[in-house]
Enzyme design. Structure first.
Site, mmCIF file in Angstrom:
data_model
loop_
_atom_site.group_PDB
_atom_site.id
_atom_site.type_symbol
_atom_site.label_atom_id
_atom_site.label_comp_id
_atom_site.label_asym_id
_atom_site.label_seq_id
_atom_site.Cartn_x
_atom_site.Cartn_y
_atom_site.Cartn_z
ATOM 1 N N HIS A 23 0.800 -1.218 0.000
ATOM 2 C CA HIS A 23 0.000 0.000 0.000
ATOM 3 C C HIS A 23 0.835 1.271 0.000
ATOM 4 O O HIS A 23 0.324 2.342 -0.364
ATOM 5 C CB HIS A 23 -0.956 0.004 1.197
ATOM 6 C CG HIS A 23 -2.159 -0.850 1.005
ATOM 7 N ND1 HIS A 23 -2.151 -2.206 1.240
ATOM 8 C CD2 HIS A 23 -3.412 -0.559 0.567
ATOM 9 C CE1 HIS A 23 -3.342 -2.705 0.973
ATOM 10 N NE2 HIS A 23 -4.124 -1.734 0.554
ATOM 11 N N GLY A 24 2.072 1.194 0.416
ATOM 12 C CA GLY A 24 2.863 2.417 0.376
ATOM 13 C C GLY A 24 4.172 2.306 1.123
ATOM 14 O O GLY A 24 4.354 1.426 1.973
#
Length: 477
Positions: free
Chosen positions: A326-327
């Site tokens: 996700h990041g």
């Protein structure tokens, strides 16, 4: 080019008319047109990254061909490894290079040493996490002999760049979407109508629910030190509905647009906030990513079969990777690990497959337990979203600490925002609609569907938040 923009409305209107009228019954021409339209759509964000998606397409297309023709097992594994290394390498460079460098420098500085390595000014290509997983699953499935390699570069390129789901999913499998480019597509009225319904419902989720909640979420999270417990609770709950309305709204619109073009893509959300435990939540939330990790990471590691130690290891690996996907921030890693902590007891007690049916409420003890379990699960999910939304882990813990230490539940935030009550009413309305349509993909059913559709469109026009900066949250992933 945002789905909720006038530019996209003009773009898709032109695509739709040319696709069904000028190119009717010309499958190959339609595929070329879809590919060209998809590249225009993607290039609208930043034309410089068109070369990247084209390179990713060419590499995996030709590797898929080589893998399918190779008879030597070792050489076949090497070709698959090249595909995986190439795709993961792209992600690591564009998405995680600066993260690793910054943490490396900080680690050396913490023990008194200086590092000369510096970060780079790297722009994250929109949708790279989605289309790299899509192309990588193709070569893996070809290697496993689950699908045959594509004989058409045009079809494969259109599959990779298919604009409805290009930048934020669902992450489609080649076994499902790719064959649809080879068959003649005929306009189906019922399919088109269901697609239109999903687009309307997706727009309502995005610009009415998600973007309304975003106004309050941003203010509360940016000023959490001055907020009381009720305001902090509202901020966390509003973010839960912001990210759900935003991401599931995008997925609904993507599915709807695909149907208008004669394609079927997979469902990505299935009323996740009515889940009765975390395992059920992850079967209902971002389904395309969850099943991708299940099929290509979790099961190959051994899944839930084996020793307790192996099970624990596999769960933590899968949620750690999911968080990191996700990041490039430790908040996402912690978010993944926290979900693993919630999930693990269910797996070890063999309760992770307990709720496979759709939830229903009856006036008995079982119905009461369903309600209690839904509230508990929602509360657990909301706590994880605090880490997902916060800029740092320290801020997330400070947010939660203030929530449990302040214990002031007066209407501080409600009293200073003009439309705060209206926002609560909107979210409550949304929950009710979701509940009564929980067994269906959209709420426009029954003999009153026209009236209900008109009312939702009216709410979109009157209460929708229209902003040039209203990006979808998952564009950053």
């Amino acid at each position: 080019m945002l789905f909720n923009s006038f530019t996209f409305f003009v773009f898709f209107s032109i695509v739709f008319l040319c696709y069904w009228f000028a190119l009717k019954d010309k499958t190959k021409s339609q595929n070329i047109f879809i590919l060209a339209s998809s590249y225009i759509f993607y290039g609208w964000w930043d034309w410089r990254f068109l070369g990247l998606i084209a390179l990713s397409t060419l590499v995996d297309y030709y590797l898929g061909k080589l893998i399918s023709k190779e008879l030597n097992t070792i050489r076949k594994k090497i070709l698959l490894a090249i595909s995986i290394i190439f795709n993961v390498g792209l992600l690591c460079y564009f998405k995680y290079y600066n993260f690793f460098i910054d943490n490396w420098v900080d680690a050396w500085q913490s023990i008194g040493f200086e590092s000369n390595i510096s970060s780079l000014n790297i722009i994250l290509p929109v949708g790279i996490s989605f289309y790299t997983f899509q192309t990588m699953s193709y070569t893996i499935d070809v290697y496993r002999n689950k699908i045959k390699h594509s004989n058409s570069l045009i079809n494969f390129a259109a599959f990779v760049a298919f604009f409805p789901q290009l930048v934020a999913g669902p992450i489609e499998r080649a076994s499902h979407l790719l064959p649809q480019f080879s068959i003649k597509r005929v306009f189906n009225y019922d399919q088109a109508v269901s697609g239109f319904y999903l687009i309307v419902w997706g727009l309502f989720k995005k610009i009415v629910i998600a973007d309304t909640c975003a106004t309050y979420v941003n203010t509360i999270f940016d000023n959490y030190e001055n907020m009381n417990s009720l305001s902090l609770l509202l901020g966390a709950v509003y973010f839960a509905f912001q990210i759900y309305g935003d991401f599931s709204g995008y997925s609904d619109i993507a599915i709807g647009i695909s149907r208008l073009l004669g394609f079927d893509i997979m469902m990505n959300f299935n009323k996740p906030y009515f889940s009765r435990n975390i395992a059920e939540f992850w079967r209902r939330w971002h389904i395309s990513l969850s099943t991708w990790f299940r099929d290509y990471v979790y099961i190959p590691l051994g899944g839930s079969i084996g020793t307790p130690v192996g099970k624990v290891r596999n769960v933590f690996i899968i949620f750690l990777i999911s968080g990191f996907w996700h990041g490039a921030n430790w908040t996402f890693v912690f978010w993944g690990l926290l979900n693993a902590v919630y999930f693990l007891p269910l797996l070890l007690l063999n309760k992770n497959r307990k709720y496979l049916n759709n939830v229903s409420i009856s006036f008995n003890l079982s119905g009461l337990m369903n309600i209690i379990n839904m509230f508990i699960t929602f509360f657990l999910v909301v706590t994880t979203w605090v880490f997902f939304r916060s800029k740092t882990i320290t801020e997330a813990f400070a947010y939660l600490k203030r929530f449990i230490s302040d214990l002031n539940f007066t209407n501080q935030y409600l009293s200073i925002e003009r439309y705060a009550i209206e926002a609560l009413i909107l979210v409550s309305f949304f929950i009710l609609v979701e509940w009564f349509s929980r067994n269906y993909e959209h709420p426009f059913l029954g003999k009153y569907k026209t009236i209900y559709l008109t009312f939702i469109i009216f709410l979109i026009i009157v209460l929708g938040v229209y902003s040039e900066h209203s990006d979808f949250i998952y564009f950053q992933f």
